[in-house]
Design a protein around this motif. Sequence first.
Motif, PDB file in Angstrom:
ATOM      1  N   ILE A  67       0.858  -1.180   0.028  1.00 37.39           N
ATOM      2  CA  ILE A  67       0.034  -0.166  -0.042  1.00 37.39           C
ATOM      3  C   ILE A  67       0.932   1.231   0.188  1.00 37.39           C
ATOM      4  CG2 ILE A  67      -1.768   1.240   1.165  1.00 37.39           C
ATOM      5  CD1 ILE A  67      -2.483  -1.560   0.298  1.00 37.39           C
ATOM      6  N   VAL A  68       0.899   2.167  -0.965  1.00 37.94           N
ATOM      7  CA  VAL A  68       1.687   3.432  -0.781  1.00 37.94           C
ATOM      8  C   VAL A  68       0.940   4.441  -1.247  1.00 37.94           C
ATOM      9  CG1 VAL A  68       3.480   1.940  -2.182  1.00 37.94           C
ATOM     10  CG2 VAL A  68       1.714   3.103  -3.577  1.00 37.94           C
ATOM     11  N   THR A  69       1.272   5.541  -1.555  1.00 40.50           N
ATOM     12  CA  THR A  69       0.354   6.839  -1.591  1.00 40.50           C
ATOM     13  C   THR A  69       0.462   7.440  -3.044  1.00 40.50           C
ATOM     14  OG1 THR A  69       2.246   8.098  -0.961  1.00 40.50           O
ATOM     15  CG2 THR A  69       0.941   7.511   0.802  1.00 40.50           C
ATOM     16  N   THR A  71       1.581  10.472  -3.704  1.00 41.88           N
ATOM     17  CA  THR A  71       2.842  11.277  -3.442  1.00 41.88           C
ATOM     18  C   THR A  71       4.049  10.196  -3.977  1.00 41.88           C
ATOM     19  OG1 THR A  71       1.784  12.467  -2.099  1.00 41.88           O
ATOM     20  CG2 THR A  71       4.426  12.871  -2.356  1.00 41.88           C
ATOM     21  N   PHE A  72       4.117   8.981  -3.438  1.00 40.37           N
ATOM     22  CA  PHE A  72       5.017   8.191  -3.495  1.00 40.37           C
ATOM     23  C   PHE A  72       5.324   7.632  -5.138  1.00 40.37           C
ATOM     24  CE2 PHE A  72       6.612   3.849  -3.094  1.00 40.37           C
ATOM     25  CZ  PHE A  72       7.985   3.942  -2.545  1.00 40.37           C
ATOM     26  N   ARG A  75       6.929  10.216  -6.920  1.00 37.37           N
ATOM     27  CA  ARG A  75       8.268  10.194  -6.762  1.00 37.37           C
ATOM     28  C   ARG A  75       8.810   9.032  -7.873  1.00 37.37           C
ATOM     29  NH1 ARG A  75       7.240  11.321  -1.266  1.00 37.37           N
ATOM     30  NH2 ARG A  75       8.023   9.175  -0.719  1.00 37.37           N
ATOM     31  N   LEU A  76       8.196   7.818  -7.660  1.00 33.12           N
ATOM     32  CA  LEU A  76       8.580   6.706  -8.566  1.00 33.12           C
ATOM     33  C   LEU A  76       8.761   7.029 -10.136  1.00 33.12           C
ATOM     34  CD1 LEU A  76       6.827   3.757  -7.123  1.00 33.12           C
ATOM     35  CD2 LEU A  76       9.175   4.221  -6.757  1.00 33.12           C
ATOM     36  N   ILE A 137      -4.522  -1.588   7.293  1.00 31.70           N
ATOM     37  CA  ILE A 137      -3.609  -0.888   6.114  1.00 31.70           C
ATOM     38  C   ILE A 137      -3.110   0.597   6.420  1.00 31.70           C
ATOM     39  CG2 ILE A 137      -4.372  -2.875   4.609  1.00 31.70           C
ATOM     40  CD1 ILE A 137      -5.846  -0.664   3.005  1.00 31.70           C
ATOM     41  N   PRO A 138      -2.335   0.879   5.935  1.00 33.18           N
ATOM     42  CA  PRO A 138      -2.062   2.278   6.371  1.00 33.18           C
ATOM     43  C   PRO A 138      -2.884   3.149   5.232  1.00 33.18           C
ATOM     44  CG  PRO A 138      -0.120   1.417   5.262  1.00 33.18           C
ATOM     45  CD  PRO A 138      -1.176   0.351   5.261  1.00 33.18           C
ATOM     46  N   PHE A 139      -3.199   4.471   5.758  1.00 35.79           N
ATOM     47  CA  PHE A 139      -4.125   5.193   4.947  1.00 35.79           C
ATOM     48  C   PHE A 139      -4.045   6.694   5.753  1.00 35.79           C
ATOM     49  CE2 PHE A 139      -7.941   5.986   7.271  1.00 35.79           C
ATOM     50  CZ  PHE A 139      -7.899   5.175   8.316  1.00 35.79           C
ATOM     51  N   ASN A 140      -4.278   7.593   4.707  1.00 35.47           N
ATOM     52  CA  ASN A 140      -4.629   9.002   5.223  1.00 35.47           C
ATOM     53  C   ASN A 140      -5.949   9.168   4.951  1.00 35.47           C
ATOM     54  OD1 ASN A 140      -4.670  11.664   5.672  1.00 35.47           O
ATOM     55  ND2 ASN A 140      -2.569  12.031   4.765  1.00 35.47           N
ATOM     56  N   PRO A 141      -6.604   9.551   6.136  1.00 35.70           N
ATOM     57  CA  PRO A 141      -8.080   9.777   6.068  1.00 35.70           C
ATOM     58  C   PRO A 141      -8.440  11.276   4.888  1.00 35.70           C
ATOM     59  CG  PRO A 141      -7.611   9.520   8.453  1.00 35.70           C
ATOM     60  CD  PRO A 141      -6.150   9.493   7.353  1.00 35.70           C
TER      61      PRO A 141
ATOM     62  N   GLU B 143       1.410  -4.781   6.590  1.00 36.19           N
ATOM     63  CA  GLU B 143       1.263  -3.817   5.311  1.00 36.19           C
ATOM     64  C   GLU B 143       1.776  -2.551   5.754  1.00 36.19           C
ATOM     65  OE1 GLU B 143       0.198  -4.440   2.379  1.00 36.19           O
ATOM     66  OE2 GLU B 143      -0.045  -6.321   2.821  1.00 36.19           O
ATOM     67  N   ARG B 144       1.390  -2.208   7.133  1.00 31.44           N
ATOM     68  CA  ARG B 144       1.792  -0.908   7.606  1.00 31.44           C
ATOM     69  C   ARG B 144       3.335  -0.799   7.747  1.00 31.44           C
ATOM     70  NH1 ARG B 144      -1.154   2.959  10.621  1.00 31.44           N
ATOM     71  NH2 ARG B 144      -3.038   1.711  10.085  1.00 31.44           N
ATOM     72  N   THR B 147       4.773  -0.508   4.080  1.00 26.95           N
ATOM     73  CA  THR B 147       4.676   0.711   3.510  1.00 26.95           C
ATOM     74  C   THR B 147       5.646   1.733   4.044  1.00 26.95           C
ATOM     75  OG1 THR B 147       2.323   0.442   3.270  1.00 26.95           O
ATOM     76  CG2 THR B 147       3.143   2.750   3.511  1.00 26.95           C
ATOM     77  N   TYR B 154      13.114   4.178   0.200  1.00 25.89           N
ATOM     78  CA  TYR B 154      13.265   4.064  -1.235  1.00 25.89           C
ATOM     79  C   TYR B 154      14.048   5.449  -1.624  1.00 25.89           C
ATOM     80  CZ  TYR B 154      12.256   5.318  -6.133  1.00 25.89           C
ATOM     81  OH  TYR B 154      12.580   5.508  -7.380  1.00 25.89           O
ATOM     82  N   GLU B 165       2.149  11.574   5.024  1.00 30.84           N
ATOM     83  CA  GLU B 165       1.670  10.795   3.980  1.00 30.84           C
ATOM     84  C   GLU B 165       0.736   9.576   4.243  1.00 30.84           C
ATOM     85  OE1 GLU B 165       3.830   9.741   0.251  1.00 30.84           O
ATOM     86  OE2 GLU B 165       5.302  11.327   0.879  1.00 30.84           O
ATOM     87  N   VAL B 166       0.848   9.117   5.509  1.00 30.52           N
ATOM     88  CA  VAL B 166       0.506   7.940   5.733  1.00 30.52           C
ATOM     89  C   VAL B 166      -0.848   8.035   6.963  1.00 30.52           C
ATOM     90  CG1 VAL B 166       1.596   6.370   4.641  1.00 30.52           C
ATOM     91  CG2 VAL B 166       1.896   6.680   6.970  1.00 30.52           C
TER      92      VAL B 166
END
Lengths: 189, 199
Positions: A67-69, A71-72, A75-76, A137-141, B143-144, B147, B154, B165-166
């Motif tokens: 799980i990414v964002t 923004t990430f 950058r990729l 999982i990680p997330f930003n609300p 997962e956390r 990430t 990276y 970000e997260v």
Amino acid sequence: MTSSACAAPLTVNELTEYWLNECAPDRELAIEEHLLGCRVCSGRLQDIVALADGVKNIVRRGGVGAIVTSTFVGRLKDAGVRVREYRLEPGGSVLCTIAPEDDLNVAYLAAPLEGVSRLDLVLHDPAADRSLRLEDIPFNPAAGGVVVAPEAAGLRRLGNATQRMQLIAVQASGESVLGSYTFIHSPYR
Amino acid sequence: MPPPIEPGTLDALEDAQLARRIIAAAPSIDEPAEAELCRRLAPRMRLYGLKHLRSAAAAADLVQDVLIMTLQRLRAGNIREPDHLVSFVLGTCRQVIIDQRRAQGRRERILATFAGDVPISEQPTSPPLDLERLQHCLTLLSERERTVVLMSFYDERQAADVGQEVGVSPANVRVIRHRSIERLRRCMEGVDSASGRQE
């Protein structure tokens, strides 16, 4: 300093914070003076640097699902990684593939995340009648969704297949499905 | 002249003792002592260079420049306190980076003057990482954790950036990051993370 011993070794935390530029200038200077005189601690920093290099290598070729964002992902792409992107609203579906020239695929799953404290992602393969639930999982609300980057090699091995993802909010009062997303995958032609 | 070298002697010497040998040998050159000092300092300088320049090629250039300057100063007897050799090396690393940013031509001039005169080895600093193993170990993280590791390493993002970000606090990112590194380290060493047994 002798070559094989350290009287005051730096911790992994200190070395990581140093490497990621998180130390105050005075502390950074003290760490650098120690590292230049200490084979043990510089060797441990080298291990962290090697780990970072390994992570970069694996990420660039989509070698691990995560799980990414957004923004990430940006950058990729800025770094030259070739990313195939799919965007889905709740209830949406998409025809998808992975091309030989793609380094990785990402899926943007839109969902109302305000007020959600824990989010699970369920991956379902109807053909195999198999589900995998990724908990917490990680997330930003504030992001309005999550970004899933599956392992590229796994996608390349996939034949014609329909797979579903569900985002589930887990609250004290119970669970609620925030969105279901369908991926109709076919190998690249 | 320095005393004759017994096998294994140099490895037991401290950095400052090697520096004293080099100073004492002047105007002759104590090649074994110089080679041993370079062998020790090069990987440490390289890490300094990687940290500040974020480029393997630029870090290699820094190593070469600073080793040349260090040995020249030792041979000339201009480092009066060999116990403070590390301070000299650190100060020189910092100055070379400042100078590199000011004048790109400096390195070429130094190399043209002294490069053939210094025993610089290009030995790898550590065995290559088993990427297949690391890939496997990354899949064992939550997962956390995965990430946070990917986003931290990276492109060297600080905990505050990753946290923003997260949606977690920088302190929480540091905790997750530390736990993840430890789990990866144990996994890379072949230790079963659940039982602590060697695989």
